[in-house]
Design a protein around this motif. Structure first.
Motif, mmCIF file in Angstrom:
data_model
loop_
_atom_site.group_PDB
_atom_site.id
_atom_site.type_symbol
_atom_site.label_atom_id
_atom_site.label_comp_id
_atom_site.label_asym_id
_atom_site.label_seq_id
_atom_site.Cartn_x
_atom_site.Cartn_y
_atom_site.Cartn_z
ATOM 1 N N ILE A 34 -5.549 11.110 -29.527
ATOM 2 C CA ILE A 34 -6.591 9.698 -28.652
ATOM 3 C C ILE A 34 -6.467 10.815 -26.846
ATOM 4 O O ILE A 34 -5.686 11.559 -26.508
ATOM 5 C CB ILE A 34 -6.195 8.842 -28.801
ATOM 6 N N THR A 35 -7.492 9.555 -26.055
ATOM 7 C CA THR A 35 -7.571 10.150 -24.939
ATOM 8 C C THR A 35 -6.445 9.512 -23.906
ATOM 9 O O THR A 35 -6.058 8.431 -24.351
ATOM 10 C CB THR A 35 -8.889 9.536 -24.028
ATOM 11 N N VAL A 36 -5.953 10.074 -22.922
ATOM 12 C CA VAL A 36 -6.180 9.477 -21.997
ATOM 13 C C VAL A 36 -5.638 8.185 -21.863
ATOM 14 O O VAL A 36 -4.385 7.658 -21.275
ATOM 15 C CB VAL A 36 -5.648 10.884 -20.545
ATOM 16 N N GLU A 37 -6.748 7.918 -21.268
ATOM 17 C CA GLU A 37 -6.920 6.175 -20.912
ATOM 18 C C GLU A 37 -6.832 5.681 -21.920
ATOM 19 O O GLU A 37 -6.690 4.576 -21.165
ATOM 20 C CB GLU A 37 -8.599 6.673 -20.589
ATOM 21 N N ASN A 38 -6.346 5.677 -23.613
ATOM 22 C CA ASN A 38 -5.847 4.809 -24.109
ATOM 23 C C ASN A 38 -4.270 5.255 -24.024
ATOM 24 O O ASN A 38 -4.319 4.277 -25.082
ATOM 25 C CB ASN A 38 -6.438 5.052 -25.287
ATOM 26 N N LEU A 39 -3.667 5.676 -23.921
ATOM 27 C CA LEU A 39 -2.543 5.243 -23.123
ATOM 28 C C LEU A 39 -2.197 3.910 -22.234
ATOM 29 O O LEU A 39 -2.991 3.610 -21.448
ATOM 30 C CB LEU A 39 -1.769 6.829 -22.505
ATOM 31 N N PRO A 40 -1.200 3.759 -23.047
ATOM 32 C CA PRO A 40 -0.799 2.256 -22.083
ATOM 33 C C PRO A 40 -0.531 2.786 -20.478
ATOM 34 O O PRO A 40 -0.397 3.879 -19.840
ATOM 35 C CB PRO A 40 0.830 1.687 -22.180
ATOM 36 N N VAL A 41 -1.258 1.530 -19.799
ATOM 37 C CA VAL A 41 -0.690 1.937 -18.067
ATOM 38 C C VAL A 41 0.273 2.246 -17.413
ATOM 39 O O VAL A 41 1.212 3.255 -16.632
ATOM 40 C CB VAL A 41 -1.287 0.738 -17.891
ATOM 41 N N THR A 45 0.869 5.811 -15.291
ATOM 42 C CA THR A 45 1.627 5.680 -14.251
ATOM 43 C C THR A 45 2.851 6.377 -14.186
ATOM 44 O O THR A 45 2.449 7.263 -13.000
ATOM 45 C CB THR A 45 2.412 4.265 -14.064
ATOM 46 N N TYR A 46 3.911 6.459 -15.247
ATOM 47 C CA TYR A 46 4.517 7.484 -14.893
ATOM 48 C C TYR A 46 3.712 8.939 -14.996
ATOM 49 O O TYR A 46 4.958 9.742 -14.367
ATOM 50 C CB TYR A 46 5.501 7.194 -16.869
ATOM 51 N N LEU A 47 3.068 9.403 -16.347
ATOM 52 C CA LEU A 47 2.756 10.270 -16.062
ATOM 53 C C LEU A 47 2.234 11.031 -14.235
ATOM 54 O O LEU A 47 3.139 12.225 -13.953
ATOM 55 C CB LEU A 47 1.781 11.037 -16.723
ATOM 56 N N ALA A 48 1.429 10.638 -13.798
ATOM 57 C CA ALA A 48 0.908 10.660 -12.445
ATOM 58 C C ALA A 48 2.001 10.570 -11.296
ATOM 59 O O ALA A 48 2.019 11.801 -10.881
ATOM 60 C CB ALA A 48 0.064 9.526 -12.054
ATOM 61 N N ASP A 83 7.269 4.550 -26.542
ATOM 62 C CA ASP A 83 7.180 3.645 -26.845
ATOM 63 C C ASP A 83 5.281 2.286 -26.889
ATOM 64 O O ASP A 83 4.986 3.266 -26.324
ATOM 65 C CB ASP A 83 8.035 2.679 -26.893
ATOM 66 N N ASP A 84 5.433 1.756 -27.572
ATOM 67 C CA ASP A 84 3.972 0.704 -27.344
ATOM 68 C C ASP A 84 4.273 0.374 -26.411
ATOM 69 O O ASP A 84 2.641 -0.254 -26.471
ATOM 70 C CB ASP A 84 4.420 0.109 -28.484
ATOM 71 N N ASP A 85 4.659 0.141 -25.260
ATOM 72 C CA ASP A 85 5.001 -0.658 -23.931
ATOM 73 C C ASP A 85 4.936 0.638 -22.937
ATOM 74 O O ASP A 85 4.330 -0.043 -21.394
ATOM 75 C CB ASP A 85 5.707 -1.218 -23.960
ATOM 76 N N GLY A 86 4.625 2.200 -23.238
ATOM 77 C CA GLY A 86 4.226 3.016 -22.491
ATOM 78 C C GLY A 86 5.563 3.081 -21.792
ATOM 79 O O GLY A 86 5.860 4.431 -20.709
#
Length: 153
Positions: A34-41, A45-48, A83-86
């Motif tokens: 998937i694309t990064v935009e499809n990751l949970p918010v 945020t964690y990655l940024a 996880d599914d909540d990000g």
């Protein structure tokens, strides 16, 4: 002639079985890039926050028997699982030191005090707490509050 027909039938049966098993494996994998935009918010945020400036090479969404997980591969070789909540569940530095900002304070304090010459290369959240791998192949267990429990055998 009868032996040739039997051998041919056996070969066809084995081939059909192999293909059927191979197709089942693909269906059970349930992994989709998937694309990064499809990751949970929360994950974005964690990655940024903790990996600012590090390019994301690949994001894979995996449907498991316990829910959805996301596997993120970064350009610096790190792999982060959410996880599914990000929320992160595992961070693997691939033998590189993890950023201090991703390590719970109690765990970081313990490791820097007890293993001053070493560093954390992997951390995983478990149902009981945390598993931490050091660069010297020592694996440590901590409770859910980040208190040291034991050295993992």
């Amino acid at each position: 002639m009868k032996k040739v027909v039997l051998k041919l039938a056996l070969c066809l049966t084995l081939t059909a079985t192999f293909v059927a098993c191979n197709n089942d494996d693909d269906k059970n994998n349930n992994a989709t890039e998937i694309t990064v935009e499809n990751l949970p918010v929360n994950a974005r945020t964690y990655l940024a926050t903790h990996f600012d400036g590090v390019n994301i090479v690949r994001v894979v969404k995996v449907n498991t028997y316990v829910g959805i997980k996301y596997d993120v591969t970064l350009a610096n070789g790190f792999e982060v699982e959410f996880d599914d909540d990000g929320d992160w569940t595992e961070i693997d530095g691939e033998n590189q030191a993890l950023p201090n900002s991703v390590i719970p304070t109690n765990i970081l304090t313990y490791v820097t005090t007890q293993y001053a010459q070493n560093f954390i290369v992997k951390i995983e959240k478990t149902t009981l707490g945390y598993e931490v791998d050091l660069n010297n192949d020592v694996d440590l267990l901590f409770d859910d509050q980040g208190n040291f429990v034991s050295i993992q055998p």
